[in-house]
Structure formats: C-alpha cells, structure tokens
Design a protein around this motif. Structure first.
Motif, PDB file in Angstrom:
ATOM      1  N   GLU A  59      62.488  54.365 -42.534  1.00  0.00           N
ATOM      2  CA  GLU A  59      62.749  55.399 -43.527  1.00  0.00           C
ATOM      3  C   GLU A  59      63.621  56.499 -42.924  1.00  0.00           C
ATOM      4  OE1 GLU A  59      59.062  55.864 -46.512  1.00  0.00           O
ATOM      5  OE2 GLU A  59      58.523  56.155 -44.412  1.00  0.00           O
ATOM      6  N   ASP A  60      64.515  57.029 -43.718  1.00  0.00           N
ATOM      7  CA  ASP A  60      65.365  58.141 -43.300  1.00  0.00           C
ATOM      8  C   ASP A  60      64.625  59.443 -43.589  1.00  0.00           C
ATOM      9  OD1 ASP A  60      67.441  59.661 -42.419  1.00  0.00           O
ATOM     10  OD2 ASP A  60      68.753  59.296 -44.138  1.00  0.00           O
ATOM     11  N   LEU A  61      63.634  59.744 -42.749  1.00  0.00           N
ATOM     12  CA  LEU A  61      62.740  60.879 -42.989  1.00  0.00           C
ATOM     13  C   LEU A  61      63.353  62.203 -42.556  1.00  0.00           C
ATOM     14  CD1 LEU A  61      59.371  59.381 -41.685  1.00  0.00           C
ATOM     15  CD2 LEU A  61      60.041  59.688 -44.073  1.00  0.00           C
ATOM     16  N   ASN A  62      63.097  63.249 -43.328  1.00  0.00           N
ATOM     17  CA  ASN A  62      63.428  64.612 -42.930  1.00  0.00           C
ATOM     18  C   ASN A  62      62.175  65.176 -42.253  1.00  0.00           C
ATOM     19  OD1 ASN A  62      64.048  67.324 -42.650  1.00  0.00           O
ATOM     20  ND2 ASN A  62      65.066  67.473 -44.630  1.00  0.00           N
ATOM     21  N   ILE A  63      62.009  64.855 -40.985  1.00  0.00           N
ATOM     22  CA  ILE A  63      60.767  65.178 -40.269  1.00  0.00           C
ATOM     23  C   ILE A  63      60.565  66.682 -40.139  1.00  0.00           C
ATOM     24  CG2 ILE A  63      59.532  64.878 -38.088  1.00  0.00           C
ATOM     25  CD1 ILE A  63      61.071  62.199 -37.820  1.00  0.00           C
TER      26      ILE A  63
ATOM     27  N   LYS B  11      68.553  52.747 -41.966  1.00  0.00           N
ATOM     28  CA  LYS B  11      67.691  53.807 -42.493  1.00  0.00           C
ATOM     29  C   LYS B  11      67.769  53.803 -44.019  1.00  0.00           C
ATOM     30  CE  LYS B  11      67.846  56.830 -38.457  1.00  0.00           C
ATOM     31  NZ  LYS B  11      68.082  58.207 -37.949  1.00  0.00           N
ATOM     32  N   VAL B  12      66.615  53.754 -44.666  1.00  0.00           N
ATOM     33  CA  VAL B  12      66.571  53.660 -46.122  1.00  0.00           C
ATOM     34  C   VAL B  12      65.990  54.928 -46.727  1.00  0.00           C
ATOM     35  CG1 VAL B  12      66.242  51.172 -45.896  1.00  0.00           C
ATOM     36  CG2 VAL B  12      64.261  52.628 -46.254  1.00  0.00           C
ATOM     37  N   ASP B  13      66.291  55.159 -48.004  1.00  0.00           N
ATOM     38  CA  ASP B  13      65.766  56.300 -48.743  1.00  0.00           C
ATOM     39  C   ASP B  13      64.241  56.184 -48.810  1.00  0.00           C
ATOM     40  OD1 ASP B  13      65.060  58.256 -50.578  1.00  0.00           O
ATOM     41  OD2 ASP B  13      66.780  57.880 -51.867  1.00  0.00           O
ATOM     42  N   PRO B  14      63.505  57.212 -48.352  1.00  0.00           N
ATOM     43  CA  PRO B  14      62.034  57.109 -48.318  1.00  0.00           C
ATOM     44  C   PRO B  14      61.354  57.306 -49.667  1.00  0.00           C
ATOM     45  CG  PRO B  14      62.720  59.249 -47.510  1.00  0.00           C
ATOM     46  CD  PRO B  14      63.986  58.466 -47.769  1.00  0.00           C
ATOM     47  N   ARG B  15      62.106  57.648 -50.705  1.00  0.00           N
ATOM     48  CA  ARG B  15      61.481  57.935 -52.000  1.00  0.00           C
ATOM     49  C   ARG B  15      60.763  56.703 -52.566  1.00  0.00           C
ATOM     50  NH1 ARG B  15      66.318  60.543 -55.390  1.00  0.00           N
ATOM     51  NH2 ARG B  15      67.388  58.844 -54.284  1.00  0.00           N
ATOM     52  N   ASN B  16      59.488  56.897 -52.885  1.00  0.00           N
ATOM     53  CA  ASN B  16      58.649  55.908 -53.576  1.00  0.00           C
ATOM     54  C   ASN B  16      58.361  54.634 -52.770  1.00  0.00           C
ATOM     55  OD1 ASN B  16      58.269  57.430 -55.929  1.00  0.00           O
ATOM     56  ND2 ASN B  16      60.198  56.709 -56.802  1.00  0.00           N
ATOM     57  N   THR B  17      58.608  54.645 -51.465  1.00  0.00           N
ATOM     58  CA  THR B  17      58.307  53.431 -50.689  1.00  0.00           C
ATOM     59  C   THR B  17      56.807  53.135 -50.692  1.00  0.00           C
ATOM     60  OG1 THR B  17      58.291  54.780 -48.668  1.00  0.00           O
ATOM     61  CG2 THR B  17      60.316  53.579 -49.170  1.00  0.00           C
ATOM     62  N   SER B  18      55.987  54.209 -50.806  1.00  0.00           N
ATOM     63  CA  SER B  18      54.533  54.008 -50.854  1.00  0.00           C
ATOM     64  C   SER B  18      54.022  53.782 -52.273  1.00  0.00           C
ATOM     65  CB  SER B  18      53.805  55.221 -50.252  1.00  0.00           C
ATOM     66  OG  SER B  18      54.088  55.363 -48.880  1.00  0.00           O
ATOM     67  N   GLN B  19      54.802  54.204 -53.264  1.00  0.00           N
ATOM     68  CA  GLN B  19      54.341  54.146 -54.650  1.00  0.00           C
ATOM     69  C   GLN B  19      54.736  52.845 -55.360  1.00  0.00           C
ATOM     70  OE1 GLN B  19      52.362  56.545 -55.387  1.00  0.00           O
ATOM     71  NE2 GLN B  19      52.877  57.946 -53.727  1.00  0.00           N
ATOM     72  N   ILE B  20      55.818  52.218 -54.921  1.00  0.00           N
ATOM     73  CA  ILE B  20      56.282  50.986 -55.566  1.00  0.00           C
ATOM     74  C   ILE B  20      55.436  49.798 -55.110  1.00  0.00           C
ATOM     75  CG2 ILE B  20      58.221  49.369 -55.751  1.00  0.00           C
ATOM     76  CD1 ILE B  20      60.115  51.719 -55.495  1.00  0.00           C
ATOM     77  N   CYS B  21      55.101  48.944 -56.039  1.00  0.00           N
ATOM     78  CA  CYS B  21      54.403  47.700 -55.689  1.00  0.00           C
ATOM     79  C   CYS B  21      55.418  46.731 -55.107  1.00  0.00           C
ATOM     80  CB  CYS B  21      53.737  47.086 -56.929  1.00  0.00           C
ATOM     81  SG  CYS B  21      52.948  45.486 -56.591  1.00  0.00           S
ATOM     82  N   SER B  22      55.208  46.313 -53.881  1.00  0.00           N
ATOM     83  CA  SER B  22      56.169  45.418 -53.222  1.00  0.00           C
ATOM     84  C   SER B  22      56.163  44.017 -53.830  1.00  0.00           C
ATOM     85  CB  SER B  22      55.845  45.330 -51.729  1.00  0.00           C
ATOM     86  OG  SER B  22      54.517  44.876 -51.521  1.00  0.00           O
ATOM     87  N   ASN B  23      55.162  43.734 -54.640  1.00  0.00           N
ATOM     88  CA  ASN B  23      55.048  42.393 -55.232  1.00  0.00           C
ATOM     89  C   ASN B  23      55.786  42.275 -56.573  1.00  0.00           C
ATOM     90  OD1 ASN B  23      53.718  39.681 -55.021  1.00  0.00           O
ATOM     91  ND2 ASN B  23      52.805  40.323 -56.965  1.00  0.00           N
ATOM     92  N   CYS B  24      55.721  43.373 -57.394  1.00  0.00           N
ATOM     93  CA  CYS B  24      56.345  43.281 -58.716  1.00  0.00           C
ATOM     94  C   CYS B  24      57.325  44.400 -59.015  1.00  0.00           C
ATOM     95  CB  CYS B  24      55.270  43.232 -59.801  1.00  0.00           C
ATOM     96  SG  CYS B  24      54.341  44.786 -59.991  1.00  0.00           S
ATOM     97  N   GLY B  25      57.336  45.453 -58.195  1.00  0.00           N
ATOM     98  CA  GLY B  25      58.283  46.552 -58.398  1.00  0.00           C
ATOM     99  C   GLY B  25      57.796  47.655 -59.293  1.00  0.00           C
ATOM    100  N   SER B  26      56.570  47.597 -59.763  1.00  0.00           N
ATOM    101  CA  SER B  26      56.031  48.651 -60.634  1.00  0.00           C
ATOM    102  C   SER B  26      55.668  49.899 -59.823  1.00  0.00           C
ATOM    103  CB  SER B  26      54.780  48.147 -61.368  1.00  0.00           C
ATOM    104  OG  SER B  26      55.070  46.996 -62.136  1.00  0.00           O
TER     105      SER B  26
END
Length: 395
Positions: A267-271, A312-327
């Motif tokens: 993730e491209d985090l702004n630490i 480095k990827v945009d960290p937005r919603n990486t924890s909120q998106i379901c990796s299985n279906c994208g919801s």
C-alpha cells in the motif's frame, strides 16, 4: 544507486581525542554560520549557500583552529546547514507551523562527513585513514560493493561507527517469478497474500519500563554532573539497542521478501499522516514502534538493487472490499474478520486486504479466492535468518 554500509569503528585514545575535537570545531562552525544567517535576515539581507561557503575561508583566517579539520569536512558542515534550512522551508510550505533552526549542542553534533576525498580505505587491514585524524580500525563484517563516494564517521554514545557510501548499478527488473501482496498492521506486523502472518515484535513496548526508569534516574541527577552523564549514557545505549533490534528484524524480513518474490505489491501509505491524525497517543506510539516507513524504505532499495519490481497501490478500501466478489463490506478497526454478506466469503481481515493489494497491484480481475490456512511466523524465526549487514539508502 547510492548505498551506505555501517561498520563499528575502534579509534585509539589519541585518535578519539582528535575526533571529538573535530566534532566540536564543526559544531562551532555550524552554530557560527547559523547565527550569521539569522543576523543577516534580521537586517533584511538574504543569505546564500555560496555566501556562507565563502565565509568559511575568512573564518579560517580569523580562527586558525578551523585548519585542524579537513577542508571538505568544513564544506559539508555548510551543506548540512543549508539542507536543514531547505527542509524547514519545505515544512512551512506544506502549511505546518515551524520555529527556527536550533543551535547544535555538544551531544547533538556527532558526524564528520568526508565527501569524495580526505580518506583512504585499507580493505586488507580493515582500517580507514582520515585526513587530520589518522588511521581508524573497523570491523568489516560484510564487504561493501561499488565505487566509494564518501565516508562518514559518527559517534553514538561511547561507540564510533564508519559509514562507507558506495555507488552501485541498478539491476534490471526480473521478467518472471512469483508475486505477493503485503498488508502492514499492528496486531500482526504484516500479512501477505500467500498466507504468511508475521508477528509484531513490539521492541519499544517491551523496553518501555526500562526506558521510563532511566528517564527518572536522569531527572533526579544534577544536570551535566558525572552521574548525570553516566545515566544519560545508559539511556542512549537502551535506545540504540531498540534501534538495532528493529533494524535487524526489518532488514531480514525485507530481504526474505525480495529474495522470494519477483514482484511485491504494498500500500502507498501516508504514514506521517496516520501518526499525526491517530485517534490516540497509543496509536501514534504503536505505528512509530512498528516502523512501517523504515520497512518500506528497506524493501524499496533492496528491491531496486535486486531487480525486484515493487508496486505501490492506492490504500483506499483495501480492507473494506471483499477479495472474493468485489463488494464493499464496511468494517471498523476492531473487526478482525472479514465476513461478506453477499458471497459468504469469510477470511482474516488482513489476509483479505493483502489479497486485494496483490490483485490491484497485478491488475487482476475479481475471481473466487481459494482460502488457504494462514501460517504464523514468529519474530525469532525472522531473526534467526542469516545475518545481514545494515546498508541503507544515502540521501
């Protein structure tokens, strides 16, 4: 690419006296140039780096003791001053409230910078001869590679270190190989898309009681007395021990990933923002202790030198998106399990995020995720890896 290799140095008593004298001289020069810059601004004159560089020549004529330090080292004092001025200016431009540069006290000026000249390295006998200082033996626990551009000698407490700066060619990116996504956290230091869960070492937290006692011991003593200096030395050693523990762990973990994978997605985090805008001082301390920024730094330069592709990827919603279906499945920080109400996919929160990071970094479409058992890697398993020297990217 410029890398630096840090080695323990062992100056003799006479040489150490010269080193301390050179440090004190450089500190005097730094403070003098800073004072003159401040005075010039108060009189409506804008000082320049070239002007202070020329001022060193006249200062040497007025103060002969400056001639006891190699000329290039004195020039680097001026460079350090203007680097600090530039950094302060950039901080102000970002809208942050700033003060003025402080004068350097004896305990805050610790490094002599021999840039490009004034030193001679004897690899065979593991020693470096510095102009106006003399020969200093050091432990070359790992040979450096590349063309040497400079050598720094620095003091940490009662220990001395030499830092050899060497320029190396960057490797071509690897064309084929495995890829991985890494999600950094606090409950675990990292979880990757291959199911590895790296334990958070929490080195600072484990030493917190000792650090508090040492601070209390210093506070009870008369400032600058022998006992005060002795207690302060113990505190510096305690902090250095924590730093060495962190560096050892982060170097070995980053090396493990670089050697194992051809492509690494993070993730491209702004630490800095996360630390400054945390919900509590405890969160700030935990993020600082985890040293995510240092891990990314080590991972970055190791990947560059090894030809590994770091994405480095945009960290937005990486924890909120379901990796299985994208919801989108909203979760609070306290929720450690991802449960998708749309497809029924259940997984560890951080593992789900790591899979998303990997998918975005590799530009892969959503597809069913094969749930794999997570395997935990303890801190001691990381530390038991082959010892690696501590090179770091030079500025």
């Amino acid at each position: 690419m410029l890398l630096s290799y840090k080695y323990r140095a062992y100056p003799g008593a006479t040489t150490e006296t010269r080193l301390n004298s050179a440090l004190d001289t450089c500190r005097w020069l730094y403070n003098t140039l800073l004072e003159e810059c401040t005075t010039a601004r108060e009189h409506g004159i804008t000082p320049t780096m070239r002007g202070t560089q020329a001022r060193i020549v006249t200062l040497k004529e007025e103060n002969p003791f400056l001639k006891g330090v190699y000329s290039k080292v004195l020039q680097m004092v001026n460079y350090t001053l203007w680097s600090n001025i530039a950094a302060l200016s950039q901080t102000k431009k970002r809208g942050r409230k700033i003060g003025k540069l402080r004068f350097k006290s004896a305990c805050r000026y610790r490094t002599l910078n021999y840039n490009q000249s004034g030193f001679k390295i004897d690899r065979e006998h593991s020693s470096i001869t510095f102009s106006k200082i003399g020969a200093i033996p050091f432990t070359m626990h790992r040979p450096y590679a590349g063309t040497v551009k400079g050598v720094l000698i620095t003091r940490r407490g009662d220990r001395w270190y030499v830092i050899v700066q060497a320029e190396q060619e960057v490797s071509e990116p690897k064309r084929e190989g495995r890829s991985v996504g890494i999600d950094l956290g606090l409950s675990s230091f990292a979880v990757d898309s291959d199911g590895a869960v790296i334990e958070n070492p929490r080195f600072s937290e484990h030493s917190l009681d000792r650090i508090k006692k040492l601070h209390q011991s210093i506070a009870r003593k008369q400032r600058f007395s022998k006992n005060w200096k002795k207690a302060k030395g113990k505190l510096e050693k305690a902090y250095e021990h924590i730093t060495n523990q962190k560096n050892d762990f982060l170097h070995k973990l980053s090396r493990r990933y670089v050697d194992t994978y051809a492509t690494i997605c993070v993730e491209d985090l702004n630490i800095k923002y996360l630390k400054e805008n945390g919900n509590s001082p405890g969160l700030h301390r935990s993020i600082h202790d985890a040293s995510w920024g240092r891990f990314y730094f080590y991972l970055s330069y190791k990947a560059e030198s090894a030809g590994t592709n770091l994405i480095k990827v945009d960290p937005r919603n990486t924890s909120q998106i379901c990796s299985n279906c994208g919801s989108i499945v909203k979760k609070s920080l306290s929720e450690r399990v991802h449960e998708c109400p749309y497809c029924g996919f259940v997984a560890d929160r951080d593992y789900n995020a790591a899979v998303n990071i990997h998918r975005v970094g590799m530009e892969q479409p959503f597809e069913p995720v094969e749930m794999i058992p997570l395997h935990h890697i303890a801190v001691m398993q990381v530390l038991s890896m082959k010892q690696e020297a501590t090179p770091f990217r030079a500025g």
